[in-house]
Design a protein around this motif. Structure first.
Motif, PDB file in Angstrom:
ATOM      1  N   VAL A 166      74.956  45.403  -9.993  1.00 44.93           N
ATOM      2  CA  VAL A 166      74.934  44.191  -9.178  1.00 44.93           C
ATOM      3  C   VAL A 166      73.674  44.214  -8.323  1.00 44.93           C
ATOM      4  CG1 VAL A 166      76.064  42.969  -7.282  1.00 44.93           C
ATOM      5  CG2 VAL A 166      77.442  43.947  -9.120  1.00 44.93           C
ATOM      6  N   ASP A 167      72.939  43.116  -8.338  1.00 49.46           N
ATOM      7  CA  ASP A 167      71.697  42.982  -7.568  1.00 49.46           C
ATOM      8  C   ASP A 167      71.652  41.556  -7.029  1.00 49.46           C
ATOM      9  OD1 ASP A 167      69.087  42.705  -6.602  1.00 49.46           O
ATOM     10  OD2 ASP A 167      68.188  43.764  -8.300  1.00 49.46           O
TER      11      ASP A 167
ATOM     12  N   CYS B 149      74.565  45.449 -16.169  1.00 53.59           N
ATOM     13  CA  CYS B 149      73.562  45.969 -15.237  1.00 53.59           C
ATOM     14  C   CYS B 149      74.246  46.214 -13.897  1.00 53.59           C
ATOM     15  CB  CYS B 149      72.404  44.975 -15.057  1.00 53.59           C
ATOM     16  SG  CYS B 149      72.888  43.424 -14.265  1.00 53.59           S
TER      17      CYS B 149
ATOM     18  N   TYR C  86      73.259  39.323 -12.892  1.00 49.61           N
ATOM     19  CA  TYR C  86      72.997  40.170 -11.728  1.00 49.61           C
ATOM     20  C   TYR C  86      74.052  40.012 -10.645  1.00 49.61           C
ATOM     21  CZ  TYR C  86      68.514  41.609 -13.602  1.00 49.61           C
ATOM     22  OH  TYR C  86      67.529  42.165 -14.390  1.00 49.61           O
TER      23      TYR C  86
ATOM     24  N   GLY D  24      77.157  41.948 -12.178  1.00 46.64           N
ATOM     25  CA  GLY D  24      76.950  43.289 -12.703  1.00 46.64           C
ATOM     26  C   GLY D  24      77.278  43.409 -14.173  1.00 46.64           C
TER      27      GLY D  24
ATOM     28  N   TRP E 257      67.170  34.273  -9.546  1.00 43.19           N
ATOM     29  CA  TRP E 257      67.368  33.536 -10.793  1.00 43.19           C
ATOM     30  C   TRP E 257      68.152  32.254 -10.580  1.00 43.19           C
ATOM     31  CZ3 TRP E 257      63.817  34.433 -13.921  1.00 43.19           C
ATOM     32  CH2 TRP E 257      63.319  35.709 -14.119  1.00 43.19           C
TER      33      TRP E 257
ATOM     34  N   ALA F 191      68.154  39.789  -7.035  1.00 40.80           N
ATOM     35  CA  ALA F 191      67.791  39.253  -8.351  1.00 40.80           C
ATOM     36  C   ALA F 191      68.661  38.049  -8.700  1.00 40.80           C
ATOM     37  CB  ALA F 191      67.924  40.336  -9.418  1.00 40.80           C
ATOM     38  N   ALA F 192      69.951  38.114  -8.374  1.00 45.38           N
ATOM     39  CA  ALA F 192      70.844  36.990  -8.668  1.00 45.38           C
ATOM     40  C   ALA F 192      70.379  35.738  -7.937  1.00 45.38           C
ATOM     41  CB  ALA F 192      72.274  37.336  -8.260  1.00 45.38           C
TER      42      ALA F 192
END
Length: 88
Positions: free
Chosen positions: A38-39, A36, A30, A33, A46, A42-43
């Motif tokens: 880039v977030d 997926c 995340y 990216g 986790w 969420a990164a």
């Protein structure tokens, strides 16, 4: 959406280090990216969970990601991590 299925029976039987490494990899996915969008929320989530589970690299990555986040997104990531930890 995670690329690893971590909610199945196999995940619960994995060693702590292996499980933490998978969670770290989700953070990297995340954050960068990879496969997926880039977030950063969420990164951070986790990386935070991976750090709690014993991954030493996750703490520094979590700090790096948090430097790019605003307070609302940081609070959201912490809330999501707490909720995940409560369920799992």
């Amino acid at each position: 959406m995670a690329r690893f299925e971590i909610l199945d029976d196999q995940a619960s039987s994995m060693g702590t280090t292996t499980h933490a490494d998978i969670l770290f990899d989700l953070g990297l996915m995340y954050a960068t990216g990879r496969d997926c969008a880039v977030d950063l929320v969420a990164a951070h989530k986790w990386f935070n969970i991976a750090a709690i589970k014993g991954c030493e690299r996750a703490g520094s990555m979590r700090a790096e990601v948090s430097a790019s986040m605003n307070k609302a997104d940081l609070a959201k990531a912490l809330r999501q991590a707490r909720d995940w930890m409560t369920v799992h």
